[in-house]
Design a protein around this motif. Structure first.
Motif, PDB file in Angstrom:
ATOM      1  N   ILE A   1       4.236  20.842  -1.230  1.00 53.10           N
ATOM      2  CA  ILE A   1       5.231  21.240  -0.235  1.00 53.10           C
ATOM      3  C   ILE A   1       4.609  22.259   0.726  1.00 53.10           C
ATOM      4  N   PRO A   2       4.708  22.046   2.030  1.00 48.93           N
ATOM      5  CA  PRO A   2       4.192  23.044   2.980  1.00 48.93           C
ATOM      6  C   PRO A   2       4.868  24.401   2.773  1.00 48.93           C
ATOM      7  N   SER A   3       4.090  25.459   2.863  1.00 51.87           N
ATOM      8  CA  SER A   3       4.600  26.810   2.592  1.00 51.87           C
ATOM      9  C   SER A   3       5.840  27.138   3.412  1.00 51.87           C
ATOM     10  N   ALA A   4       5.829  26.756   4.684  1.00 53.90           N
ATOM     11  CA  ALA A   4       6.936  27.113   5.579  1.00 53.90           C
ATOM     12  C   ALA A   4       8.240  26.429   5.203  1.00 53.90           C
ATOM     13  N   ASP A   5       8.161  25.352   4.416  1.00 53.73           N
ATOM     14  CA  ASP A   5       9.371  24.612   4.047  1.00 53.73           C
ATOM     15  C   ASP A   5      10.030  25.142   2.788  1.00 53.73           C
TER      16      ASP A   5
ATOM     17  N   HIS B   1      14.332  28.614  -8.060  1.00 55.54           N
ATOM     18  CA  HIS B   1      14.320  28.718  -9.518  1.00 55.54           C
ATOM     19  C   HIS B   1      13.007  28.280 -10.158  1.00 55.54           C
ATOM     20  N   GLU B   2      12.332  27.305  -9.563  1.00 52.59           N
ATOM     21  CA  GLU B   2      11.129  26.787 -10.196  1.00 52.59           C
ATOM     22  C   GLU B   2       9.900  27.530  -9.679  1.00 52.59           C
ATOM     23  N   PRO B   3       8.813  27.557 -10.463  1.00 51.95           N
ATOM     24  CA  PRO B   3       7.662  28.413 -10.116  1.00 51.95           C
ATOM     25  C   PRO B   3       7.025  28.032  -8.780  1.00 51.95           C
ATOM     26  N   ARG B   4       6.919  29.001  -7.911  1.00 53.70           N
ATOM     27  CA  ARG B   4       6.343  28.760  -6.580  1.00 53.70           C
ATOM     28  C   ARG B   4       4.902  28.263  -6.680  1.00 53.70           C
ATOM     29  N   LEU B   5       4.206  28.730  -7.717  1.00 55.17           N
ATOM     30  CA  LEU B   5       2.818  28.311  -7.927  1.00 55.17           C
ATOM     31  C   LEU B   5       2.707  26.799  -8.049  1.00 55.17           C
ATOM     32  N   ALA B   6       3.754  26.166  -8.589  1.00 55.03           N
ATOM     33  CA  ALA B   6       3.736  24.711  -8.791  1.00 55.03           C
ATOM     34  C   ALA B   6       4.250  23.945  -7.577  1.00 55.03           C
ATOM     35  N   LEU B   7       4.659  24.646  -6.524  1.00 55.20           N
ATOM     36  CA  LEU B   7       5.291  24.010  -5.373  1.00 55.20           C
ATOM     37  C   LEU B   7       4.522  24.206  -4.065  1.00 55.20           C
ATOM     38  N   ASP B   8       3.919  25.369  -3.888  1.00 58.43           N
ATOM     39  CA  ASP B   8       3.362  25.776  -2.590  1.00 58.43           C
ATOM     40  C   ASP B   8       2.008  25.109  -2.343  1.00 58.43           C
ATOM     41  N   GLY B   9       2.000  24.168  -1.394  1.00 57.29           N
ATOM     42  CA  GLY B   9       0.777  23.446  -1.074  1.00 57.29           C
ATOM     43  C   GLY B   9       0.026  23.980   0.131  1.00 57.29           C
ATOM     44  N   GLY B  10       0.391  25.166   0.595  1.00 58.47           N
ATOM     45  CA  GLY B  10      -0.300  25.727   1.747  1.00 58.47           C
ATOM     46  C   GLY B  10       0.281  25.233   3.060  1.00 58.47           C
TER      47      GLY B  10
ATOM     48  N   GLY C   1       0.667  21.520   3.131  1.00 53.75           N
ATOM     49  CA  GLY C   1       1.061  20.965   1.851  1.00 53.75           C
ATOM     50  C   GLY C   1      -0.075  20.356   1.047  1.00 53.75           C
ATOM     51  N   LEU C   2      -1.272  20.321   1.618  1.00 54.24           N
ATOM     52  CA  LEU C   2      -2.359  19.582   0.978  1.00 54.24           C
ATOM     53  C   LEU C   2      -3.514  20.465   0.510  1.00 54.24           C
ATOM     54  N   ASP C   3      -3.356  21.777   0.565  1.00 54.08           N
ATOM     55  CA  ASP C   3      -4.472  22.665   0.215  1.00 54.08           C
ATOM     56  C   ASP C   3      -5.008  22.402  -1.183  1.00 54.08           C
ATOM     57  N   VAL C   4      -4.122  22.324  -2.172  1.00 53.73           N
ATOM     58  CA  VAL C   4      -4.560  22.182  -3.563  1.00 53.73           C
ATOM     59  C   VAL C   4      -5.085  20.767  -3.813  1.00 53.73           C
ATOM     60  N   ILE C   5      -4.409  19.769  -3.253  1.00 54.22           N
ATOM     61  CA  ILE C   5      -4.882  18.389  -3.379  1.00 54.22           C
ATOM     62  C   ILE C   5      -6.275  18.253  -2.777  1.00 54.22           C
ATOM     63  N   ARG C   6      -6.483  18.874  -1.626  1.00 54.38           N
ATOM     64  CA  ARG C   6      -7.783  18.808  -0.951  1.00 54.38           C
ATOM     65  C   ARG C   6      -8.875  19.422  -1.836  1.00 54.38           C
TER      66      ARG C   6
END
Length: 286
Positions: A198-202, A211-220, A223-228
């Protein structure tokens, strides 16, 4: 706090369904799930015996859970579990709640692995969280060695508890940054990953982020930072024949496919949809 005054199962369920109507797409189901957690019975028992009385403690506990659900707390965090791929997984606020869409990634992994029955496979689930992907694959492929990897010690503890509960022994756990958590010399035949996309701004506009951990959601930013980063790491860790499966958000198929083709120019890349027709998994095979 209490919106539940009924002292019988049927009336308590009716009141709970009304209280959850504004926040749930399935208020009757959610009301039933919460009451089964309080009473320790199957949902069929609730429907069969609506006249069953609640003890004062049961009524108070049910009222508390319904009130928290009405405020937006996800049902699995209240009950402590979530069904996924024919298993019940322990979930806590330290891990992302497993979702049906991720079962498409598991299905794709099994389709690839089960076409190689004579091969002893090594599988890595990167960003394992509750262990839903890793343990589902380990249970279905008892001859494989599955590595459940995460940077979060708290998440890995939940995954370990789930491994004990499900009864799988072919899983190894590793803490670290993506594939850096794999032991040296381990080159997985299959990498599966449901990473943050998920893109950070969204995030701030999404209920999931409350409620759910941001670490598991924030993709930069895109949205593709971690995938990259995972795709880059995978270049030097995958053997000549492999599968790489990445869960993605709707609309990300083109961008993720492009970066995978750049990293693995001799591989086949395709985007797999979910049941709603949304882009859900990028599959890279060679």
């Amino acid at each position: 706090m209490s919106v539940i005054t009924g002292q019988m199962v049927g009336e308590a369920l009716r009141q709970a369904s009304q209280a959850l109507g504004a926040v749930s797409g399935s208020p009757q189901l959610d009301a039933g799930v919460l009451l089964t957690a309080v009473l320790g019975v199957e949902r069929t028992a609730l429907l069969a015996h609506p006249e069953r009385p609640l003890t004062p403690d049961q009524a108070a506990r049910y009222a508390e859970l319904v009130a928290r659900a009405a405020e937006g707390t996800p049902i699995p965090y209240l009950t402590g579990w979530r069904a996924f791929c024919h298993h019940d997984f322990i979930v806590t606020p330290d891990v992302l709640i497993p979702r049906p869409e991720t079962e498409h990634l598991v299905d794709a992994a099994l389709a690839w692995a089960q076409a190689r029955p004579a091969q002893r496979l090594t599988i890595a689930d990167v960003g394992t969280g509750s262990g839903a992907i890793a343990l589902s694959l380990a249970a279905a492929l008892p001859g494989a060695t599955v590595y459940a990897l995460d940077c979060s010690a708290a998440a890995l503890e939940v995954a370990r508890r789930n491994a004990i509960q499900i009864g799988v022994s072919n899983v190894r756990f590793g803490q670290g940054d993506l594939l850096a958590a794999l032991p040296e010399g381990v080159n997985p035949d299959l990498i599966a990953a449901n990473l943050p996309y998920i893109p950070s701004a969204d995030l701030d506009a999404l209920a999931v982020a409350r409620h759910e951990p941001r670490l598991a959601l924030d993709g930069g930013p895109d949205g593709l930072d971690v995938i990259r980063r995972l795709v880059t790491q995978a270049i030097d860790r995958l053997p000549p024949t492999f599968a790489l499966l990445l869960e993605i958000g709707a609309g990300q198929g083109g961008a993720v496919s492009a970066l995978c083709r750049q990293a693995f120019p001799d591989a086949q890349v395709r985007v797999l949809p979910d049941y709603a027709g949304h882009e859900r998994v990028v599959e890279v095979t060679r």
